[in-house]
Design an enzyme around this catalytic site. Sequence first.
Site, PDB file in Angstrom:
ATOM      1  N   GLY A 175     -20.917 -23.232 -19.861  1.00  0.00           N
ATOM      2  CA  GLY A 175     -19.536 -23.676 -19.855  1.00  0.00           C
ATOM      3  C   GLY A 175     -18.608 -22.961 -18.899  1.00  0.00           C
ATOM      4  O   GLY A 175     -17.401 -22.938 -19.117  1.00  0.00           O
ATOM      5  N   GLY A 176     -19.143 -22.341 -17.822  1.00  0.00           N
ATOM      6  CA  GLY A 176     -18.273 -21.678 -16.860  1.00  0.00           C
ATOM      7  C   GLY A 176     -17.482 -20.564 -17.509  1.00  0.00           C
ATOM      8  O   GLY A 176     -17.969 -19.849 -18.391  1.00  0.00           O
ATOM      9  N   SER A 187     -20.149 -12.943 -13.424  1.00  0.00           N
ATOM     10  CA  SER A 187     -20.585 -14.064 -14.261  1.00  0.00           C
ATOM     11  C   SER A 187     -19.758 -14.111 -15.539  1.00  0.00           C
ATOM     12  O   SER A 187     -19.092 -13.129 -15.899  1.00  0.00           O
ATOM     13  CB  SER A 187     -22.065 -13.912 -14.609  1.00  0.00           C
ATOM     14  N   SER A 188     -19.819 -15.246 -16.222  1.00  0.00           N
ATOM     15  CA  SER A 188     -19.203 -15.386 -17.548  1.00  0.00           C
ATOM     16  C   SER A 188     -20.254 -15.502 -18.651  1.00  0.00           C
ATOM     17  O   SER A 188     -19.896 -15.626 -19.833  1.00  0.00           O
ATOM     18  CB  SER A 188     -18.308 -16.624 -17.593  1.00  0.00           C
ATOM     19  N   ASP A 192     -20.135 -17.752  -6.681  1.00  0.00           N
ATOM     20  CA  ASP A 192     -19.504 -16.915  -7.700  1.00  0.00           C
ATOM     21  C   ASP A 192     -18.908 -15.639  -7.114  1.00  0.00           C
ATOM     22  O   ASP A 192     -18.215 -14.899  -7.816  1.00  0.00           O
ATOM     23  CB  ASP A 192     -20.514 -16.558  -8.792  1.00  0.00           C
ATOM     24  N   ASN A 197     -26.073 -22.515 -11.453  1.00  0.00           N
ATOM     25  CA  ASN A 197     -24.649 -22.677 -11.179  1.00  0.00           C
ATOM     26  C   ASN A 197     -24.238 -24.144 -11.280  1.00  0.00           C
ATOM     27  O   ASN A 197     -24.430 -24.751 -12.328  1.00  0.00           O
ATOM     28  CB  ASN A 197     -24.244 -22.065  -9.839  1.00  0.00           C
ATOM     29  N   ARG A 244     -29.980 -11.770 -12.921  1.00  0.00           N
ATOM     30  CA  ARG A 244     -29.046 -12.614 -12.173  1.00  0.00           C
ATOM     31  C   ARG A 244     -29.407 -12.579 -10.686  1.00  0.00           C
ATOM     32  O   ARG A 244     -29.994 -11.613 -10.191  1.00  0.00           O
ATOM     33  CB  ARG A 244     -27.649 -12.040 -12.395  1.00  0.00           C
ATOM     34  N   THR A 280     -25.661 -24.676 -16.518  1.00  0.00           N
ATOM     35  CA  THR A 280     -26.170 -23.461 -17.157  1.00  0.00           C
ATOM     36  C   THR A 280     -26.849 -23.907 -18.446  1.00  0.00           C
ATOM     37  O   THR A 280     -26.596 -24.994 -18.963  1.00  0.00           O
ATOM     38  CB  THR A 280     -25.060 -22.430 -17.441  1.00  0.00           C
TER      39      THR A 280
END
Length: 613
Positions: free
Chosen positions: A516-517, A495-496, A466, A444, A105, A424
């Site tokens: 998908g956030g 992050s998700s 983020d 992002n 990341r 993403t």
Amino acid sequence: MLTLAKFYCATIAVFSLSVLVYDQVTLATITLPLRTKKAMVVSAHPLASEAGISMLRKGGNAVDAAVATAFAISVVEPFAAGIGGGGFLLMRSEKTGEIKALDFRERAPLKATRNMYLDTQGKVRPNASTNGYLAVATPGVVAGLYEVHRRYGKLSWQEVVKPAITLAKDGFILSHEVSWRSVQSYANRKQAVLDNPVAKEIFTQNGEFYQPGDQLIQRDLADSLKRIAKNPQSFYTGSIAQTIASDMEKNGGLITLADLKAYKPIWRNPLCGNFREAKICSMPPPSSGGVHLLQILNIIGDTDFKSLGWHHPDALHLIAEAMKIAYADRSQYIGDSDFVEVPVQQLISPAYAKKRRQEINMEVAKPSSEIKPVDKETLNQLTKLSPNSPRFTSFITNGESLRTRLLNHLSVTKYLTQHESSETSHLTVVDEQRNAVSLTFSINLGFGSGVIIPKTGILLNNHMDDFTSAPGMADSYGVIGNDINAITPRKTPRSSMTPTIITENGRLRMAVGTPGGTAIITQIVQIVLNVLEYKMDIGAAISAPRIHHRWLPDELRVESWGFDAPTLQELRRRGHNIKETTPWGDANAIVVTEDGSLEGAADPRGEGSPRGF
């Protein structure tokens, strides 16, 4: 593969499953899975899937295919992911059964400061964390892909980068079945692209984005990929690094040669937990994905959804209430575990899930205003940390005061109504030996920061957004932040992303992931339930309509046309604030069937497809 138009208009099929015992009929389009005996790659774009499967046909392994696919996605899905971004990877060795997790990341530059996006009055400056050079965090994709390939790849590095070079140099035709994700990115991020002369030149013609049927050629990106194929360190210490640092300095960006040189991917221990007969493994912090995937599944526990029937209101109600609890905890406790204490084991413990399950009233939806992150006393009972630990006490206190502020802070309301991001990208690979890779990466928002470094073709991320710009304020997805996710040099933003690998009885069962956030986590929960609980094939499991609740705002999102009127009426009766929306996500997955064959599918909400042999 089915596009959005087909998804809702052209072909409507009755979703009938043998497990349905509840009186409902749900309309949906089901993508049929691809079934193969040997190996498979599934990604968000057919050309990228083809790049990956070509590596397997040449004798490469799952890592070779994943790296080739990721580089190809960087070319053919520039609005979603690329070498100017970052991500997470999960991989499993069939020989040893070991699952590894790699964090590549993006990280905050050394010059980043806690209040860098605030004006003199302490208010967040509009678009400062999303558009332009100041929004860019130090990219990790090239370092991450090289690290996993260096350790576990079989083919040469040059070989796995080659398909992406060809796609960039020779170009590719934009599909006539452009997905809603592409359209959404173009619409939402057009100005950010137009504001950067290099991005405008590459992605538009006379200020308008390329259209379906047009050929997109990216010669500068091809040259950069050639340099990376020759020496991947060129991105961090060589000519590419120097070009990035120079352009950053000229335009007020923060990334320097020191940032690029210092960047290293991090191998982390995956988070694993049991659900029924399955072992579920996913990413640990700084991703919130693994923690809350396991937390939601733990709260669901041994509830017999199959006997209820698919999408029974009782099942949907329990899932939604579990989501609220998990996202409340997420708001307070998840950050970069290299910088802050994160009570991971406590949050994923069955004992904690049992306690929170007892708070759920199956007849009445609890308002989000009455759902709190886990309290200090409960954590004290579950944690090994001393209650007097300064760091522990600090983020508990900050979290409680934050919650009070945000629930009464009307100025954040406008942020909370936005849709989840669909940018993403995810890819899934299983090779002949049943080694598996699940990889999610991103720049992002659509087209990232909108910045392309001159003469490189490299589109840079805007993942600084983020981080928490200011406690009590929301990021671009409407997610409220607190001090645990504050900007700090070299820190990784929360992050998700939830790349996931599932095993049963010591054998690979499924690899899955999605963009998908914040809705990434809830998508994976539902796909896992569809496969393991409702016994759907993977095509049906991914196609099925979805729900999503992230605690704040207090609304249960459902996909329009995906749920019958009696079900929605019953959920409203229980107190759920239903919001019907356009679809979200672009999941893909591969399942190992009982006879050992592979079954893979890409989401009909996107334009991806599986490839196998």
